[in-house]
Design a protein around this motif. Structure first.
Motif, PDB file in Angstrom:
ATOM      1  N   THR A 211      -5.201  10.674  -0.931  1.00 34.60           N
ATOM      2  CA  THR A 211      -6.399   9.807  -1.141  1.00 34.60           C
ATOM      3  C   THR A 211      -6.942   8.576  -0.735  1.00 34.60           C
ATOM      4  OG1 THR A 211      -5.307   9.334  -3.243  1.00 34.60           O
ATOM      5  CG2 THR A 211      -5.845  11.959  -3.182  1.00 34.60           C
ATOM      6  N   THR A 212      -8.558   8.445  -0.640  1.00 34.75           N
ATOM      7  CA  THR A 212      -8.148   7.406  -0.578  1.00 34.75           C
ATOM      8  C   THR A 212      -7.720   6.310  -1.646  1.00 34.75           C
ATOM      9  OG1 THR A 212     -10.132   7.363  -2.398  1.00 34.75           O
ATOM     10  CG2 THR A 212     -10.605   8.919   0.331  1.00 34.75           C
ATOM     11  N   HIS A 213      -7.472   6.628  -2.719  1.00 33.40           N
ATOM     12  CA  HIS A 213      -7.293   5.860  -4.226  1.00 33.40           C
ATOM     13  C   HIS A 213      -5.695   5.565  -3.201  1.00 33.40           C
ATOM     14  CE1 HIS A 213      -5.369   4.627  -7.710  1.00 33.40           C
ATOM     15  NE2 HIS A 213      -6.227   3.730  -7.430  1.00 33.40           N
ATOM     16  N   ALA A 214      -5.177   6.365  -2.835  1.00 36.90           N
ATOM     17  CA  ALA A 214      -3.195   5.650  -2.753  1.00 36.90           C
ATOM     18  C   ALA A 214      -3.415   5.722  -1.160  1.00 36.90           C
ATOM     19  CB  ALA A 214      -2.837   8.411  -2.822  1.00 36.90           C
ATOM     20  N   TYR A 215      -3.977   5.328  -0.921  1.00 37.80           N
ATOM     21  CA  TYR A 215      -4.104   5.256   0.722  1.00 37.80           C
ATOM     22  C   TYR A 215      -4.326   3.383   0.762  1.00 37.80           C
ATOM     23  CZ  TYR A 215      -4.275   3.542   5.491  1.00 37.80           C
ATOM     24  OH  TYR A 215      -4.346   3.559   6.507  1.00 37.80           O
ATOM     25  N   LEU A 216      -5.236   3.175  -0.584  1.00 36.46           N
ATOM     26  CA  LEU A 216      -5.494   1.555  -0.617  1.00 36.46           C
ATOM     27  C   LEU A 216      -4.962   1.360  -1.327  1.00 36.46           C
ATOM     28  CD1 LEU A 216      -7.570  -0.743  -0.869  1.00 36.46           C
ATOM     29  CD2 LEU A 216      -8.601   0.291  -2.597  1.00 36.46           C
ATOM     30  N   ILE A 217      -3.820   1.596  -2.529  1.00 35.12           N
ATOM     31  CA  ILE A 217      -2.498   1.458  -3.224  1.00 35.12           C
ATOM     32  C   ILE A 217      -1.404   1.240  -1.846  1.00 35.12           C
ATOM     33  CG2 ILE A 217      -1.333   1.756  -5.413  1.00 35.12           C
ATOM     34  CD1 ILE A 217      -4.102   1.007  -5.536  1.00 35.12           C
ATOM     35  N   GLN A 218      -1.836   1.966  -1.113  1.00 36.60           N
ATOM     36  CA  GLN A 218      -0.192   1.608  -0.308  1.00 36.60           C
ATOM     37  C   GLN A 218      -0.268   0.669   0.477  1.00 36.60           C
ATOM     38  OE1 GLN A 218       2.943   4.008  -0.104  1.00 36.60           O
ATOM     39  NE2 GLN A 218       2.969   2.163   1.168  1.00 36.60           N
ATOM     40  N   ARG A 219      -1.815   0.347   1.010  1.00 36.02           N
ATOM     41  CA  ARG A 219      -1.829  -0.757   2.092  1.00 36.02           C
ATOM     42  C   ARG A 219      -1.152  -1.942   1.043  1.00 36.02           C
ATOM     43  NH1 ARG A 219      -1.170   2.709   4.826  1.00 36.02           N
ATOM     44  NH2 ARG A 219       0.200   1.763   5.261  1.00 36.02           N
ATOM     45  N   ARG A 220      -2.362  -1.835   0.088  1.00 35.75           N
ATOM     46  CA  ARG A 220      -1.643  -3.785  -0.950  1.00 35.75           C
ATOM     47  C   ARG A 220       0.587  -3.321  -1.102  1.00 35.75           C
ATOM     48  NH1 ARG A 220      -6.674  -3.155  -5.649  1.00 35.75           N
ATOM     49  NH2 ARG A 220      -8.257  -3.218  -3.886  1.00 35.75           N
ATOM     50  N   MET A 221       0.979  -1.778  -1.229  1.00 36.56           N
ATOM     51  CA  MET A 221       2.108  -2.113  -1.633  1.00 36.56           C
ATOM     52  C   MET A 221       2.509  -2.220  -0.506  1.00 36.56           C
ATOM     53  SD  MET A 221       4.423  -1.854  -3.987  1.00 36.56           S
ATOM     54  CE  MET A 221       3.429  -1.335  -5.129  1.00 36.56           C
ATOM     55  N   ASP A 222       2.160  -2.375   1.007  1.00 30.19           N
ATOM     56  CA  ASP A 222       2.974  -3.283   2.143  1.00 30.19           C
ATOM     57  C   ASP A 222       2.303  -4.970   2.462  1.00 30.19           C
ATOM     58  OD1 ASP A 222       3.111  -0.242   2.960  1.00 30.19           O
ATOM     59  OD2 ASP A 222       1.648  -0.500   4.141  1.00 30.19           O
ATOM     60  N   ILE A 223       1.660  -5.170   1.324  1.00 28.90           N
ATOM     61  CA  ILE A 223       1.829  -6.665   1.189  1.00 28.90           C
ATOM     62  C   ILE A 223       2.628  -6.895   0.899  1.00 28.90           C
ATOM     63  CG2 ILE A 223       0.116  -8.558   0.864  1.00 28.90           C
ATOM     64  CD1 ILE A 223      -2.733  -6.840   1.536  1.00 28.90           C
ATOM     65  N   VAL A 224       2.364  -6.758  -0.807  1.00 28.12           N
ATOM     66  CA  VAL A 224       3.513  -7.075  -1.124  1.00 28.12           C
ATOM     67  C   VAL A 224       4.866  -6.919  -1.107  1.00 28.12           C
ATOM     68  CG1 VAL A 224       4.840  -6.351  -3.912  1.00 28.12           C
ATOM     69  CG2 VAL A 224       2.658  -6.186  -3.796  1.00 28.12           C
ATOM     70  N   ARG A 225       5.187  -5.828  -0.446  1.00 28.66           N
ATOM     71  CA  ARG A 225       6.951  -6.679  -0.468  1.00 28.66           C
ATOM     72  C   ARG A 225       6.671  -7.254   0.912  1.00 28.66           C
ATOM     73  NH1 ARG A 225       9.845   0.148   0.871  1.00 28.66           N
ATOM     74  NH2 ARG A 225      10.881  -0.966   2.000  1.00 28.66           N
ATOM     75  N   ARG A 226       5.957  -6.853   2.164  1.00 28.98           N
ATOM     76  CA  ARG A 226       5.765  -8.575   2.954  1.00 28.98           C
ATOM     77  C   ARG A 226       6.425  -9.421   2.049  1.00 28.98           C
ATOM     78  NH1 ARG A 226       1.846  -5.111   5.331  1.00 28.98           N
ATOM     79  NH2 ARG A 226       0.387  -7.179   5.532  1.00 28.98           N
ATOM     80  N   LEU A 227       5.613  -9.595   1.187  1.00 28.79           N
ATOM     81  CA  LEU A 227       5.431 -11.027   0.556  1.00 28.79           C
ATOM     82  C   LEU A 227       7.266 -11.283  -0.036  1.00 28.79           C
ATOM     83  CD1 LEU A 227       1.844 -11.148  -1.032  1.00 28.79           C
ATOM     84  CD2 LEU A 227       2.904 -12.843   0.870  1.00 28.79           C
ATOM     85  N   ILE A 228       7.693 -10.151  -0.601  1.00 27.04           N
ATOM     86  CA  ILE A 228       8.777 -10.410  -1.420  1.00 27.04           C
ATOM     87  C   ILE A 228       9.606 -10.722  -0.725  1.00 27.04           C
ATOM     88  CG2 ILE A 228      10.292  -8.865  -2.763  1.00 27.04           C
ATOM     89  CD1 ILE A 228       8.273  -7.868  -4.022  1.00 27.04           C
ATOM     90  N   ALA A 229      10.346  -9.506   0.586  1.00 28.07           N
ATOM     91  CA  ALA A 229      10.727  -9.812   1.548  1.00 28.07           C
ATOM     92  C   ALA A 229      11.401 -11.680   1.965  1.00 28.07           C
ATOM     93  CB  ALA A 229      10.399  -9.457   3.007  1.00 28.07           C
ATOM     94  N   GLY A 230       9.846 -11.950   2.381  1.00 28.03           N
ATOM     95  CA  GLY A 230       9.580 -13.477   2.149  1.00 28.03           C
ATOM     96  C   GLY A 230       9.718 -14.246   1.514  1.00 28.03           C
ATOM     97  N   GLY A 231      10.407 -13.929  -0.156  1.00 31.94           N
ATOM     98  CA  GLY A 231      11.045 -14.663  -0.319  1.00 31.94           C
ATOM     99  C   GLY A 231       9.947 -15.238  -1.892  1.00 31.94           C
ATOM    100  N   THR A 232       8.449 -15.110  -1.472  1.00 30.54           N
ATOM    101  CA  THR A 232       7.334 -15.278  -2.580  1.00 30.54           C
ATOM    102  C   THR A 232       7.255 -14.569  -3.655  1.00 30.54           C
ATOM    103  OG1 THR A 232       5.837 -14.593  -0.744  1.00 30.54           O
ATOM    104  CG2 THR A 232       4.904 -14.298  -3.385  1.00 30.54           C
ATOM    105  N   PRO A 233       7.367 -15.318  -4.995  1.00 30.56           N
ATOM    106  CA  PRO A 233       8.368 -14.767  -6.743  1.00 30.56           C
ATOM    107  C   PRO A 233       7.049 -13.837  -6.731  1.00 30.56           C
ATOM    108  CG  PRO A 233       7.915 -17.027  -6.324  1.00 30.56           C
ATOM    109  CD  PRO A 233       7.243 -16.482  -4.865  1.00 30.56           C
ATOM    110  N   LEU A 234       7.975 -12.498  -7.675  1.00 37.80           N
ATOM    111  CA  LEU A 234       6.861 -11.694  -7.804  1.00 37.80           C
ATOM    112  C   LEU A 234       5.669 -12.098  -8.269  1.00 37.80           C
ATOM    113  CD1 LEU A 234      10.676  -9.877  -9.361  1.00 37.80           C
ATOM    114  CD2 LEU A 234       9.424 -10.009  -7.137  1.00 37.80           C
ATOM    115  N   ALA A 235       4.905 -12.914  -9.614  1.00 36.50           N
ATOM    116  CA  ALA A 235       4.184 -12.718 -10.119  1.00 36.50           C
ATOM    117  C   ALA A 235       2.968 -13.003  -8.820  1.00 36.50           C
ATOM    118  CB  ALA A 235       4.322 -13.457 -10.850  1.00 36.50           C
ATOM    119  N   GLU A 236       4.043 -13.804  -7.420  1.00 37.44           N
ATOM    120  CA  GLU A 236       3.015 -14.874  -7.730  1.00 37.44           C
ATOM    121  C   GLU A 236       2.028 -13.228  -5.836  1.00 37.44           C
ATOM    122  OE1 GLU A 236       3.933 -18.035  -5.299  1.00 37.44           O
ATOM    123  OE2 GLU A 236       4.448 -18.279  -7.084  1.00 37.44           O
TER     124      GLU A 236
END
Length: 269
Positions: A211-236
């Motif tokens: 769905t459009t909402h699920a796609y949006l959340i997936q794209r945001r989750m992609d950002i989160v995964r990249r940040l975490i993999a790069g060492g960004t703290p979870l809250a940030e």
């Protein structure tokens, strides 16, 4: 006094009232100015409607039209519980107009009781969206659920979608991909695609599998995964990914991947 309780939740979407009830109260005949659609969760009731006297039980969807005289009494001694959404007529008129591509702007529920597991599931989802509309992406979720819920509940015949739906959907996808953190609405995506909101909801799921909402959340989750993999703290990472807080991000992360963002961070660093 009626036994049980009624709860009117804070109004989060203009023109929509959200009500929960558990009661053995017998209602006198009355009307509403709004359209009402709800779901019986437990127990059963009998009620007068515009189609005569009807009975509804657990997992039945119930509806009422503006000005429709109705009442309600429990079947048995244990009462019943339900959740309801009451929508101002202009909101429903806009949904009807959208689904039918301008061929109709007025409609009403023809069935006061609808026994449909699929429709019941849609209602549970839209009710959850209605009470969580302040969370990121929830307005988009509400919009896409609303057009499909009312199209089915009102038995609306949707207008034929153009043959170029895939290309039109691609424009909506690109709008999300360009800035996944933007507070995009279904109307924004429909305008970009050149489709009606209802056509976009159906075409988007068919083209992308989400769905459009699920796609949006997936794209945001992609950002989160990249940040975490790069060492960004979870809250940030949660904030940078557009989530309300770390706990919200964690719930979505675990639901999608089966492991926590903390475990992912440990594996990546």
């Amino acid at each position: 006094m009626p036994k049980g309780h009624f709860r009117v939740l804070p109004r989060r979407i203009a023109g929509i009232d959200v009500v929960e009830a558990t009661t053995n109260h017998s209602f006198a005949r009355h009307t509403h100015e709004q359209f009402g659609i709800g779901l019986v969760h437990a127990g059963a009731q009998t009620s007068l409607s515009g189609r005569g006297t009807v009975a509804a039980e657990a997992r039945d969807v119930i509806t009422v039209n503006p000005g429709e005289v109705h009442d309600g009494a429990p079947i048995g001694d244990l009462g019943r519980s339900w959740r309801m959404l009451y929508l101002d007529p202009p909101l429903v008129a806009a949904l009807v107009n959208d689904v039918t591509e301008g061929k109709r702007s007025s409609c009403e529920f023809s069935d006061p009781v609808i026994r449909s597991p699929a429709l019941a599931g849609r209602f549970r989802a839209i009710f959850a969206a209605a009470i969580a509309v302040d969370s990121p992406g929830s307005t988009l979720c509400w919009d896409e659920l609303a057009v499909t819920l009312f199209a089915e509940a009102m038995q609306l015949a949707p207008a034929r979608a153009p043959a170029s739906v895939s290309r039109s959907v691609a424009r909506a996808v690109n709008l999300i991909d360009h800035d996944p953190l933007a507070s995009v609405t279904l109307e924004d995506l429909a305008r970009e695609s050149g489709l009606s909101r209802f056509q976009l909801v159906r075409g988007f799921a068919k083209s992308t599998g989400l769905t459009t909402h699920a796609y949006l959340i997936q794209r945001r989750m992609d950002i989160v995964r990249r940040l975490i993999a790069g060492g960004t703290p979870l809250a940030e990472a949660a904030t940078a990914g557009g989530f309300a807080d770390q706990s919200h991000m964690t719930r979505v992360f675990v639901r999608k991947y089966g492991f926590s963002p903390g475990a992912y961070a440990q594996a990546m660093n």
